[in-house]
Design an enzyme around this catalytic site. Structure first.
Site, mmCIF file in Angstrom:
data_model
loop_
_atom_site.group_PDB
_atom_site.id
_atom_site.type_symbol
_atom_site.label_atom_id
_atom_site.label_comp_id
_atom_site.label_asym_id
_atom_site.label_seq_id
_atom_site.Cartn_x
_atom_site.Cartn_y
_atom_site.Cartn_z
ATOM 1 N N THR A 133 99.078 45.214 63.056
ATOM 2 C CA THR A 133 97.835 45.550 63.751
ATOM 3 C C THR A 133 97.039 46.670 63.085
ATOM 4 O O THR A 133 96.080 47.187 63.668
ATOM 5 C CB THR A 133 98.169 45.962 65.196
ATOM 6 O OG1 THR A 133 99.139 47.032 65.168
ATOM 7 C CG2 THR A 133 98.771 44.794 65.965
ATOM 8 N N GLU A 134 97.413 47.051 61.877
ATOM 9 C CA GLU A 134 96.795 48.198 61.219
ATOM 10 C C GLU A 134 95.278 48.088 61.105
ATOM 11 O O GLU A 134 94.557 49.093 61.245
ATOM 12 C CB GLU A 134 97.409 48.399 59.825
ATOM 13 C CG GLU A 134 98.824 48.955 59.833
ATOM 14 C CD GLU A 134 99.900 47.879 59.952
ATOM 15 O OE1 GLU A 134 101.079 48.172 59.706
ATOM 16 O OE2 GLU A 134 99.544 46.722 60.301
ATOM 17 N N VAL A 135 94.763 46.869 60.832
ATOM 18 C CA VAL A 135 93.314 46.738 60.627
ATOM 19 C C VAL A 135 92.522 47.052 61.898
ATOM 20 O O VAL A 135 91.316 47.310 61.836
ATOM 21 C CB VAL A 135 92.947 45.318 60.130
ATOM 22 C CG1 VAL A 135 93.507 45.094 58.736
ATOM 23 C CG2 VAL A 135 93.426 44.236 61.089
#
Length: 257
Positions: A133-135
């Protein structure tokens, strides 16, 4: 209370993430503890197979909230050192001669999903969610991209990393991200039975040599890619999007992209 617990039972080395109150989130102490635990298990002649599990309801939620706050004040050099520490842990687990099995009883997100990715086998309960989920908060899932692309291919890696979406355990199994899905009441027993089968039926020498061979096939390219990924990771943290995303995450709001 130790953030990482270890024990050896029937030639199975068990490493347990033990920060349930923080959803087993990764911070420097946890990363260092895991690194030491895996090194110790690797050098222990009584251990043939390793199982990675967690306490609490979550397998691993990714980066620790308090640590995310610290990241905002890090210099470029500090960010690179931090990236290299996580890179070293992921690469250690991925290249360890001994087989590593992840027992995923709850959500595995961001860095926690990366931790599951570098294990050789992973079994999950049906209701666990997975996601890089980094983006969504301005991060770049750089380090895990190297291992994930090698494991499941470029197209599927791109789908997961660029979307940042949560996926179900069944979808994760279809993509090859995890080995299988087990009912929650049977997960631990299934993992233990699988680990015991490897212990009793397979040669430790053969498993170790086979895994080492597989990792050596792309070793030169992987090392170069990981170094690049660590640099990209550290550079991305200084970007305004990352700062905005972290601030929004800490304030429990949605960033205005």
């Amino acid at each position: 209370m130790s953030a990482v617990l270890t024990e050896v039972v029937d030639r199975i080395g068990i490493i347990t993430l033990n920060r349930p109150e923080k959803r087993n989130a990764l911070n420097p102490e946890m990363i260092a503890g895991l690194h030491s635990a895996f090194e110790d298990m690797n050098s222990d002649g009584k251990v043939k197979v390793i199982v990675l599990r967690s306490t609490g309801k979550t397998f691993c939620a990714g980066a620790d909230l308090a640590y995310l706050q610290q990241l905002q004040g890090f210099s470029q050099e500090e960010n690179l050192k931090d990236s290299l520490r996580l890179m070293s842990l992921f690469n250690l687990v991925y290249c360890l001669p001994k087989v590593v099995i992840a027992e995923i009883h709850g959500h595995a997100l961001a860095g926690g999903c990366g931790l599951a990715t570098v294990c050789d086998f992973a079994f999950s309960v049906p209701d666990a969610l997975f996601g890089y989920t980094e983006v969504r908060i301005g991060f770049v899932p750089a380090l895990v991209s190297v291992f994930l692309q090698e494991q499941i291919g470029a197209a599927k890696t791109q789908e997961l990393l660029l979307s940042g979406e949560f996926i179900s355990a069944s979808k994760a199994s279809e993509l090859g991200l995890i080995t299988g899905v087990e009912a929650s009441e049977f997960l631990r027993r299934s993992v233990e039975e699988f680990a015991l089968k490897l212990v009793s039926q397979n040669s430790a020498f053969s498993m170790g040599k086979t895994k080492t061979l597989l990792r050596q096939l792309n070793e030169i390219e992987r090392i170069k890619s990981l170094q690049l990924a660590a640099e990209v990771n550290s550079e991305a943290r200084a970007h305004e999007d990352c700062k905005k995303g972290i601030a929004a995450f800490l304030n429990k709001t949605s960033p205005d992209w």
